[in-house]
Write an enzyme that holds these catalytic residues in place. Structure first.
Site, PDB file in Angstrom:
ATOM      1  N   ASP A  39       0.889  -1.525   0.337  1.00 56.56           N
ATOM      2  CA  ASP A  39      -0.254   0.218  -0.207  1.00 56.56           C
ATOM      3  C   ASP A  39       1.036   1.459  -0.240  1.00 56.56           C
ATOM      4  O   ASP A  39       2.220   1.699   0.738  1.00 56.56           O
ATOM      5  CB  ASP A  39      -0.663   0.014   1.309  1.00 56.56           C
ATOM      6  CG  ASP A  39      -2.609  -1.527   1.407  1.00 56.56           C
ATOM      7  OD1 ASP A  39      -2.356  -1.527  -0.044  1.00 56.56           O
ATOM      8  OD2 ASP A  39      -2.718  -1.259   2.808  1.00 56.56           O
ATOM      9  N   TYR A  67       6.555  -8.416   8.383  1.00 53.37           N
ATOM     10  CA  TYR A  67       5.978  -6.745   8.571  1.00 53.37           C
ATOM     11  C   TYR A  67       5.738  -6.654  10.558  1.00 53.37           C
ATOM     12  O   TYR A  67       5.971  -7.319  10.685  1.00 53.37           O
ATOM     13  CB  TYR A  67       4.436  -6.858   8.915  1.00 53.37           C
ATOM     14  CG  TYR A  67       3.658  -6.999   6.862  1.00 53.37           C
ATOM     15  CD1 TYR A  67       3.816  -5.894   6.033  1.00 53.37           C
ATOM     16  CD2 TYR A  67       3.707  -8.619   6.717  1.00 53.37           C
ATOM     17  CE1 TYR A  67       3.554  -6.472   4.775  1.00 53.37           C
ATOM     18  CE2 TYR A  67       3.161  -8.743   5.348  1.00 53.37           C
ATOM     19  CZ  TYR A  67       3.361  -8.146   4.026  1.00 53.37           C
ATOM     20  OH  TYR A  67       2.775  -8.337   2.805  1.00 53.37           O
ATOM     21  N   ASP A  81      -7.305   1.111   7.408  1.00 53.44           N
ATOM     22  CA  ASP A  81      -5.937   2.181   8.157  1.00 53.44           C
ATOM     23  C   ASP A  81      -6.484   3.442   8.650  1.00 53.44           C
ATOM     24  O   ASP A  81      -7.386   3.538   7.898  1.00 53.44           O
ATOM     25  CB  ASP A  81      -4.234   1.855   7.040  1.00 53.44           C
ATOM     26  CG  ASP A  81      -4.852   2.590   6.031  1.00 53.44           C
ATOM     27  OD1 ASP A  81      -5.901   3.170   5.788  1.00 53.44           O
ATOM     28  OD2 ASP A  81      -4.601   2.174   4.617  1.00 53.44           O
ATOM     29  N   ARG A 172      -3.943  -5.073   7.079  1.00 49.65           N
ATOM     30  CA  ARG A 172      -5.347  -3.519   7.958  1.00 49.65           C
ATOM     31  C   ARG A 172      -6.056  -4.739   8.363  1.00 49.65           C
ATOM     32  O   ARG A 172      -6.738  -3.996   9.173  1.00 49.65           O
ATOM     33  CB  ARG A 172      -5.969  -3.342   6.485  1.00 49.65           C
ATOM     34  CG  ARG A 172      -4.509  -2.140   6.134  1.00 49.65           C
ATOM     35  CD  ARG A 172      -4.855  -1.600   4.613  1.00 49.65           C
ATOM     36  NE  ARG A 172      -5.248  -2.179   3.750  1.00 49.65           N
ATOM     37  CZ  ARG A 172      -6.060  -2.441   2.909  1.00 49.65           C
ATOM     38  NH1 ARG A 172      -7.495  -2.246   2.545  1.00 49.65           N
ATOM     39  NH2 ARG A 172      -5.513  -3.087   1.235  1.00 49.65           N
TER      40      ARG A 172
END
Length: 288
Positions: A39, A67, A81, A172
């Site tokens: 993203d 992540y 988000d 997310r």
């Protein structure tokens, strides 16, 4: 002619396609693809496949990812988000112990409903295109695997997580679902990919570093680095000639499995599969 894999540390605000487009100009090469979308708000490891290496992209799509994510509790948005439109805001009264207990429900194999703001297609239309029109459609849950989910720290409404997950996982959505499980709601506040498959952030280069390089090709990793977990096989000239022409090889002494195949001079030729004593090409990487 540039061929290889460039591990980019994607900056915030860039799409994965922005990075690929910029690098087409840097390397004067039309064949540029990326190994897994990040993203725009996210940073970190984005493998870029250049030249003949683009043929390797399908082999990378199933790679695990790692992540570091920011979890913002008490906030629910339409994009899951902090860049999205606020749908709900709630008071947060969550202890570390309560959060740890909630995280346990999300380890292992779980089902995720993909977010509306995603590139998944339903009836031929991308979900994010429908979401921008204010539409929501039913999405089937998809199985994903959370190999590890660790709490790195935080307090109050803001916490940091480390997520090691399978292909197709939306961090997310994970944050949204953790917030829902706690009863206060939640969303993603920050995201950095530290690892993708065999490549981690220590092997990455910033866009500034790449654009300033006198010889950007020197930053490329060889295509065969993607297949370093397969055994290497060097072939004689006559066998190389057969393989270049697409013919199989009779290899009764080789065990079944996948192999990196090299010429006698060390050129990486192809990824091959051996089955019942016959070697066949899965994907070639030599220039035709």
């Amino acid at each position: 002619m540039a061929n290889g894999i460039l591990i980019v540390d994607k900056p915030a605000g860039w799409t994965s396609q922005d990075v690929a487009a910029k690098l087409r100009g840097v390397f004067h090469e039309k064949r540029v693809g990326h190994g897994g979308t990040l993203d725009p708000m996210a940073t970190g490891v984005l493998p870029i496949f250049i030249g003949r290496a683009t043929r390797a992209v399908p082999f990378f799509e199933h790679a695990d990812k790692v992540y570091e994510a920011g979890l913002r509790l008490g906030l629910v948005t339409d994009t899951q988000d902090v860049t999205g439109r606020t749908l709900e805001e709630r008071a947060v009264d969550v202890t570390q112990a309560q959060l740890e207990a909630a995280l346990d429900k999300f380890r292992g194999e779980i089902a995720q409903i993909p977010p509306m703001y995603s590139a998944i297609k339903v009836n031929g239309q991308k979900l994010y295109a429908l979401a921008r029109q204010g539409k929501a459609v039913e999405r089937a849950p998809r199985p994903v695997t959370i190999f590890a989910l660790d709490l790195l720290g935080g307090a109050g409404a803001d916490w940091r997580l480390r997520v090691h997950c399978s292909k197709g996982t939306y961090v997310r959505t994970l944050c949204h679902d953790i917030g829902a499980a706690l009863g206060c709601g939640g969303c993603l506040s920050a995201l950095r990919r530290t690892s993708a498959g065999a490549y981690d952030v220590t092997r990455s280069h910033t866009m500034a570093e790449i654009l300033a390089a006198d010889d950007p090709e020197a930053l490329l990793l060889p295509t065969d680095s993607l297949f370093s977990d397969r055994p290497a096989l060097k072939v004689a000239e006559n066998a190389e000639r057969k393989l270049r022409n697409g013919a199989p090889l009779h290899t009764p002494k080789l065990k079944d499995g996948e192999y990196r195949v090299y010429s006698g001079t060390g050129e990486f030729l192809l990824l091959a599969k051996v089955s019942a004593g016959e070697l066949t090409t899965l994907k070639s990487f030599f220039e035709v």
